[in-house]
Design a protein around this motif. Structure first.
Motif, PDB file in Angstrom:
ATOM      1  N   THR A 204     -39.771 -38.539  14.314  1.00 35.80           N
ATOM      2  CA  THR A 204     -40.188 -38.346  12.919  1.00 35.80           C
ATOM      3  C   THR A 204     -38.982 -38.339  11.992  1.00 35.80           C
ATOM      4  O   THR A 204     -39.002 -38.948  10.904  1.00 35.80           O
ATOM      5  CB  THR A 204     -40.967 -37.017  12.789  1.00 35.80           C
ATOM      6  OG1 THR A 204     -42.087 -37.040  13.677  1.00 35.80           O
ATOM      7  CG2 THR A 204     -41.459 -36.820  11.368  1.00 35.80           C
ATOM      8  N   LYS A 205     -37.913 -37.664  12.426  1.00 28.65           N
ATOM      9  CA  LYS A 205     -36.708 -37.627  11.608  1.00 28.65           C
ATOM     10  C   LYS A 205     -36.095 -39.010  11.447  1.00 28.65           C
ATOM     11  O   LYS A 205     -35.634 -39.383  10.356  1.00 28.65           O
ATOM     12  CB  LYS A 205     -35.693 -36.676  12.231  1.00 28.65           C
ATOM     13  CG  LYS A 205     -36.098 -35.209  12.137  1.00 28.65           C
ATOM     14  CD  LYS A 205     -35.049 -34.312  12.786  1.00 28.65           C
ATOM     15  CE  LYS A 205     -35.435 -32.828  12.682  1.00 28.65           C
ATOM     16  NZ  LYS A 205     -34.455 -31.932  13.326  1.00 28.65           N
ATOM     17  N   ARG A 206     -36.055 -39.760  12.510  1.00 34.09           N
ATOM     18  CA  ARG A 206     -35.481 -41.106  12.448  1.00 34.09           C
ATOM     19  C   ARG A 206     -36.288 -42.008  11.515  1.00 34.09           C
ATOM     20  O   ARG A 206     -35.729 -42.773  10.722  1.00 34.09           O
ATOM     21  CB  ARG A 206     -35.438 -41.725  13.843  1.00 34.09           C
ATOM     22  CG  ARG A 206     -34.399 -41.067  14.755  1.00 34.09           C
ATOM     23  CD  ARG A 206     -34.390 -41.728  16.121  1.00 34.09           C
ATOM     24  NE  ARG A 206     -33.438 -41.067  17.016  1.00 34.09           N
ATOM     25  CZ  ARG A 206     -33.247 -41.415  18.283  1.00 34.09           C
ATOM     26  NH1 ARG A 206     -33.963 -42.421  18.811  1.00 34.09           N
ATOM     27  NH2 ARG A 206     -32.357 -40.777  19.027  1.00 34.09           N
ATOM     28  N   ILE A 207     -37.617 -41.918  11.633  1.00 35.96           N
ATOM     29  CA  ILE A 207     -38.471 -42.741  10.765  1.00 35.96           C
ATOM     30  C   ILE A 207     -38.277 -42.341   9.304  1.00 35.96           C
ATOM     31  O   ILE A 207     -38.197 -43.196   8.404  1.00 35.96           O
ATOM     32  CB  ILE A 207     -39.943 -42.588  11.177  1.00 35.96           C
ATOM     33  CG1 ILE A 207     -40.163 -43.206  12.571  1.00 35.96           C
ATOM     34  CG2 ILE A 207     -40.866 -43.254  10.166  1.00 35.96           C
ATOM     35  CD1 ILE A 207     -41.530 -42.946  13.154  1.00 35.96           C
ATOM     36  N   ALA A 208     -38.178 -41.025   9.056  1.00 34.89           N
ATOM     37  CA  ALA A 208     -37.970 -40.557   7.682  1.00 34.89           C
ATOM     38  C   ALA A 208     -36.637 -41.039   7.137  1.00 34.89           C
ATOM     39  O   ALA A 208     -36.506 -41.418   5.960  1.00 34.89           O
ATOM     40  CB  ALA A 208     -38.044 -39.033   7.648  1.00 34.89           C
ATOM     41  N   LEU A 209     -35.591 -41.047   7.998  1.00 32.83           N
ATOM     42  CA  LEU A 209     -34.270 -41.512   7.583  1.00 32.83           C
ATOM     43  C   LEU A 209     -34.303 -42.994   7.249  1.00 32.83           C
ATOM     44  O   LEU A 209     -33.728 -43.433   6.252  1.00 32.83           O
ATOM     45  CB  LEU A 209     -33.249 -41.228   8.691  1.00 32.83           C
ATOM     46  CG  LEU A 209     -31.813 -41.693   8.415  1.00 32.83           C
ATOM     47  CD1 LEU A 209     -31.253 -41.000   7.171  1.00 32.83           C
ATOM     48  CD2 LEU A 209     -30.921 -41.421   9.640  1.00 32.83           C
ATOM     49  N   VAL A 210     -34.974 -43.781   8.074  1.00 34.34           N
ATOM     50  CA  VAL A 210     -35.073 -45.227   7.828  1.00 34.34           C
ATOM     51  C   VAL A 210     -35.799 -45.487   6.512  1.00 34.34           C
ATOM     52  O   VAL A 210     -35.389 -46.341   5.714  1.00 34.34           O
ATOM     53  CB  VAL A 210     -35.799 -45.920   9.001  1.00 34.34           C
ATOM     54  CG1 VAL A 210     -36.118 -47.372   8.650  1.00 34.34           C
ATOM     55  CG2 VAL A 210     -34.938 -45.863  10.259  1.00 34.34           C
ATOM     56  N   GLY A 214     -34.199 -47.199   3.116  1.00 35.90           N
ATOM     57  CA  GLY A 214     -34.835 -48.372   2.518  1.00 35.90           C
ATOM     58  C   GLY A 214     -35.146 -48.163   1.051  1.00 35.90           C
ATOM     59  O   GLY A 214     -34.947 -49.064   0.223  1.00 35.90           O
ATOM     60  N   VAL A 215     -35.611 -46.988   0.689  1.00 33.01           N
ATOM     61  CA  VAL A 215     -35.912 -46.691  -0.712  1.00 33.01           C
ATOM     62  C   VAL A 215     -34.638 -46.699  -1.534  1.00 33.01           C
ATOM     63  O   VAL A 215     -34.605 -47.206  -2.681  1.00 33.01           O
ATOM     64  CB  VAL A 215     -36.631 -45.321  -0.823  1.00 33.01           C
ATOM     65  CG1 VAL A 215     -36.765 -44.898  -2.277  1.00 33.01           C
ATOM     66  CG2 VAL A 215     -37.984 -45.397  -0.160  1.00 33.01           C
ATOM     67  N   ALA A 216     -33.529 -46.172  -0.981  1.00 30.96           N
ATOM     68  CA  ALA A 216     -32.267 -46.141  -1.715  1.00 30.96           C
ATOM     69  C   ALA A 216     -31.751 -47.542  -1.995  1.00 30.96           C
ATOM     70  O   ALA A 216     -31.252 -47.846  -3.074  1.00 30.96           O
ATOM     71  CB  ALA A 216     -31.213 -45.351  -0.908  1.00 30.96           C
ATOM     72  N   ARG A 217     -31.909 -48.454  -1.017  1.00 32.09           N
ATOM     73  CA  ARG A 217     -31.466 -49.824  -1.216  1.00 32.09           C
ATOM     74  C   ARG A 217     -32.274 -50.494  -2.336  1.00 32.09           C
ATOM     75  O   ARG A 217     -31.755 -51.256  -3.145  1.00 32.09           O
ATOM     76  CB  ARG A 217     -31.608 -50.632   0.063  1.00 32.09           C
ATOM     77  CG  ARG A 217     -30.620 -50.245   1.159  1.00 32.09           C
ATOM     78  CD  ARG A 217     -30.601 -51.315   2.259  1.00 32.09           C
ATOM     79  NE  ARG A 217     -29.826 -50.865   3.416  1.00 32.09           N
ATOM     80  CZ  ARG A 217     -30.336 -50.309   4.501  1.00 32.09           C
ATOM     81  NH1 ARG A 217     -31.668 -50.129   4.591  1.00 32.09           N
ATOM     82  NH2 ARG A 217     -29.561 -49.932   5.496  1.00 32.09           N
TER      83      ARG A 217
END
Length: 221
Positions: A204-210, A214-217
């Motif tokens: 869950t943490k990894r998916i949230a980080l990805v 993506g939103v920041a880019r």
């Protein structure tokens, strides 16, 4: 000289015009044996009456060769076998009587026979079937029944349907076995349960980080 001939169901008396008679009337003469095949070569015959004898065997298969025949009476004999389909070739046939014999099978159809729809023509033959009789032939009974394969499906379609049916049937037990194989073991083994939930948390943490990256880019663009 006079001669009485039974033709078209009537008694006809001929005198001076006897030479023009093109008929054979041998009815009620206690004749025995079979109808000779050679009789079908008398192509000019207009009347053939062999009724009320003791004639046996089959009706000649080439009876249709008598193209000019208007009257055919084989009633009250011991004829057997099926009625030849060539009988439908007699386009001038106006009087037919095959009653009280032992002929069997389907009454032939076609051409002039379609107009001779009186059931008494064939009465006294219990193994006859088909129109104009009320007795249906076995083939007619099955032809109206729905196809055994459910409406015209071929063998490959039936095989595919069976495969899909068994697939859906096996899904239930497969789901139960798979579900309890995983979650049942988690309920029993505490260490496995802790490891599983730790794994879910990390994922869950990894998916949230990805997603955050993506939103920041997208915002930079």
């Amino acid at each position: 000289m006079q001669m009485t001939v039974v033709a078209k169901g009537r008694e006809l008396t001929y005198g001076e015009n006897l030479v023009y008679v093109n008929s054979i009337d041998l009815s009620a003469n206690n004749l025995v044996g079979e109808i000779p095949e050679e009789i079908t070569s008398l192509v000019a015959l207009g009347t053939l009456n062999l009724s009320m004898n003791h004639i046996s065997g089959r009706i000649p298969a080439d009876i249709g060769n008598l193209r000019l025949l208007e009257t055919l009476d084989f009633s009250n004999n011991n004829l057997s076998g099926s009625i030849p389909q060539s009988l439908s070739s007699l386009i001038f046939l106006a009087h037919l009587n095959l009653s009280h014999n032992n002929v069997l099978g389907k009454v032939p159809t076609g051409n002039q026979l379609q107009t001779l729809n009186d059931p008494s023509i064939y009465e006294g033959n219990p193994l006859l079937c088909g129109l104009p009789l009320t007795t249906k032939c076995p083939s007619e009974d099955t032809s109206n029944a729905p196809p055994l394969n459910g409406g015209g499906q071929d063998d490959s379609d039936i095989e595919n349907d069976l495969d899909m049916t068994w697939f859906y049937i096996s899904m239930g037990p497969g789901f139960v076995v798979g579900f309890w194989g995983v979650f049942g073991s988690l309920l029993i083994k505490k260490s496995w349960r802790l490891a599983y939930f730790q794994f879910l948390e990390n994922m869950t943490k990894r998916i949230a980080l990805v997603i955050a990256l993506g939103v920041a880019r997208l915002r930079r663009r």
